[in-house]
Design a protein around this motif. Structure first.
Motif, PDB file in Angstrom:
ATOM      1  N   ASP A 139       5.600   4.515  -1.998  1.00 34.41           N
ATOM      2  CA  ASP A 139       4.797   3.750  -2.832  1.00 34.41           C
ATOM      3  C   ASP A 139       4.644   2.254  -2.378  1.00 34.41           C
ATOM      4  O   ASP A 139       5.472   1.922  -1.315  1.00 34.41           O
ATOM      5  CB  ASP A 139       5.145   3.704  -4.383  1.00 34.41           C
ATOM      6  CG  ASP A 139       6.463   2.702  -4.584  1.00 34.41           C
ATOM      7  OD1 ASP A 139       6.840   2.021  -3.735  1.00 34.41           O
ATOM      8  OD2 ASP A 139       6.967   3.252  -5.932  1.00 34.41           O
ATOM      9  N   PRO A 140       3.908   1.381  -2.835  1.00 38.00           N
ATOM     10  CA  PRO A 140       3.569   0.207  -2.513  1.00 38.00           C
ATOM     11  C   PRO A 140       4.869  -0.802  -2.436  1.00 38.00           C
ATOM     12  O   PRO A 140       4.857  -1.856  -1.728  1.00 38.00           O
ATOM     13  CB  PRO A 140       2.576  -0.664  -2.982  1.00 38.00           C
ATOM     14  CG  PRO A 140       1.717   0.665  -3.761  1.00 38.00           C
ATOM     15  CD  PRO A 140       2.621   1.905  -4.005  1.00 38.00           C
TER      16      PRO A 140
ATOM     17  N   ASN B 146      -5.815   3.708  -1.106  1.00 31.57           N
ATOM     18  CA  ASN B 146      -4.969   2.630  -0.795  1.00 31.57           C
ATOM     19  C   ASN B 146      -3.585   3.192   0.026  1.00 31.57           C
ATOM     20  O   ASN B 146      -2.488   2.612  -0.122  1.00 31.57           O
ATOM     21  CB  ASN B 146      -4.569   1.962  -1.979  1.00 31.57           C
ATOM     22  CG  ASN B 146      -3.891   0.500  -1.726  1.00 31.57           C
ATOM     23  OD1 ASN B 146      -4.445  -0.074  -0.494  1.00 31.57           O
ATOM     24  ND2 ASN B 146      -2.884   0.050  -2.540  1.00 31.57           N
ATOM     25  N   ALA B 147      -3.732   3.971   0.894  1.00 29.87           N
ATOM     26  CA  ALA B 147      -2.761   4.725   1.682  1.00 29.87           C
ATOM     27  C   ALA B 147      -2.855   4.311   3.290  1.00 29.87           C
ATOM     28  O   ALA B 147      -4.115   4.679   3.790  1.00 29.87           O
ATOM     29  CB  ALA B 147      -2.550   6.018   1.306  1.00 29.87           C
ATOM     30  N   GLN B 148      -1.842   4.023   3.878  1.00 26.75           N
ATOM     31  CA  GLN B 148      -2.023   4.242   5.249  1.00 26.75           C
ATOM     32  C   GLN B 148      -1.146   5.159   5.603  1.00 26.75           C
ATOM     33  O   GLN B 148      -0.040   5.545   5.219  1.00 26.75           O
ATOM     34  CB  GLN B 148      -1.727   2.374   5.820  1.00 26.75           C
ATOM     35  CG  GLN B 148      -0.270   2.015   4.996  1.00 26.75           C
ATOM     36  CD  GLN B 148       0.210   0.750   5.457  1.00 26.75           C
ATOM     37  OE1 GLN B 148      -0.448   0.102   6.244  1.00 26.75           O
ATOM     38  NE2 GLN B 148       1.273   0.284   4.818  1.00 26.75           N
TER      39      GLN B 148
ATOM     40  N   ARG C 233       0.764  -1.178  -0.049  1.00 25.67           N
ATOM     41  CA  ARG C 233       0.154   0.166  -0.027  1.00 25.67           C
ATOM     42  C   ARG C 233       0.909   1.223   0.018  1.00 25.67           C
ATOM     43  O   ARG C 233       2.019   1.240   0.453  1.00 25.67           O
ATOM     44  CB  ARG C 233      -0.756   0.083   1.306  1.00 25.67           C
ATOM     45  CG  ARG C 233      -1.880  -1.203   1.587  1.00 25.67           C
ATOM     46  CD  ARG C 233      -2.492  -0.950   2.574  1.00 25.67           C
ATOM     47  NE  ARG C 233      -3.352  -0.045   2.785  1.00 25.67           N
ATOM     48  CZ  ARG C 233      -4.162   0.390   3.900  1.00 25.67           C
ATOM     49  NH1 ARG C 233      -4.100  -0.398   5.004  1.00 25.67           N
ATOM     50  NH2 ARG C 233      -4.940   1.362   4.097  1.00 25.67           N
ATOM     51  N   TYR C 234       0.375   2.175  -0.304  1.00 24.80           N
ATOM     52  CA  TYR C 234       1.119   3.482  -0.281  1.00 24.80           C
ATOM     53  C   TYR C 234       1.207   3.854   1.308  1.00 24.80           C
ATOM     54  O   TYR C 234       0.229   3.436   1.979  1.00 24.80           O
ATOM     55  CB  TYR C 234       0.431   4.670  -0.928  1.00 24.80           C
ATOM     56  CG  TYR C 234       0.260   4.774  -2.333  1.00 24.80           C
ATOM     57  CD1 TYR C 234       1.467   5.279  -2.978  1.00 24.80           C
ATOM     58  CD2 TYR C 234      -0.626   4.168  -3.110  1.00 24.80           C
ATOM     59  CE1 TYR C 234       1.528   5.117  -4.291  1.00 24.80           C
ATOM     60  CE2 TYR C 234      -0.418   3.995  -4.453  1.00 24.80           C
ATOM     61  CZ  TYR C 234       0.552   4.698  -5.091  1.00 24.80           C
ATOM     62  OH  TYR C 234       0.545   4.672  -6.476  1.00 24.80           O
ATOM     63  N   SER C 235       2.193   3.997   1.735  1.00 25.66           N
ATOM     64  CA  SER C 235       2.591   4.664   3.209  1.00 25.66           C
ATOM     65  C   SER C 235       2.992   6.042   3.530  1.00 25.66           C
ATOM     66  O   SER C 235       3.803   6.742   3.015  1.00 25.66           O
ATOM     67  CB  SER C 235       3.424   3.620   3.905  1.00 25.66           C
ATOM     68  OG  SER C 235       3.182   2.311   3.892  1.00 25.66           O
TER      69      SER C 235
END
Length: 152
Positions: A123-124, A60-62, A27-29
């Protein structure tokens, strides 16, 4: 983009879990480093990221907050302000050193080493997309979200 070298680590995070580099994959972080729990700027920054949290999730980011405070302090801070993301305890500066956020600071004429408020978007595949150094809290969470939107 800065050359950040991520190494394996094992750190405590809310709620009573141990995180490693694996937590950032897939996931994006957003990883934001802040000096201390329950201080005005750090509280505001956490609240700003909390307010935008649903928009980060849609992309889709944490989000992870990191400071040198203990897990117990983090749990109290997270609970007090109902942060919807996890806080990582980094008392030995493992992550802080990987991201080079420990800087010489001055406060009331005293010099000491501490966390320079900084944020990073990965990025993931753990490639750094953007780094923000010497962050000013006002508008910062929105700037990170805007950058994410441009890169998704």
């Amino acid at each position: 983009m800065e050359n950040i070298k991520l190494n394996e680590f094992s750190l405590e995070a809310t709620p009573n879990q141990t995180l490693s580099l694996e937590a950032f994959k897939g996931r994006y972080s957003v990883i934001y480093f802040y000096p201390k729990d329950n201080t005005p700027g750090c509280t505001q920054e956490g609240q700003d990221f909390s307010e935008l949290h649903p928009e980060f999730l849609k992309l889709n980011a944490q989000i992870f907050g990191v400071s040198k405070d203990s897990l117990k302090q983090h749990q109290n801070f997270k609970q007090k302000y109902a942060f919807p993301f996890e806080l990582i305890s980094d008392p030995d500066e493992q992550l802080c050193k990987m991201f080079d956020v420990i800087k010489l600071k001055k406060n009331f004429g005293k010099e000491y080493y501490g966390i320079e408020r900084s944020s990073f978007l990965l990025d993931p595949e753990l490639n750094p997309i953007q780094a923000w150094r010497k962050v000013k809290v006002t508008g910062h969470a929105q700037a990170v979200l805007d950058c994410l939107k441009q890169n998704v």
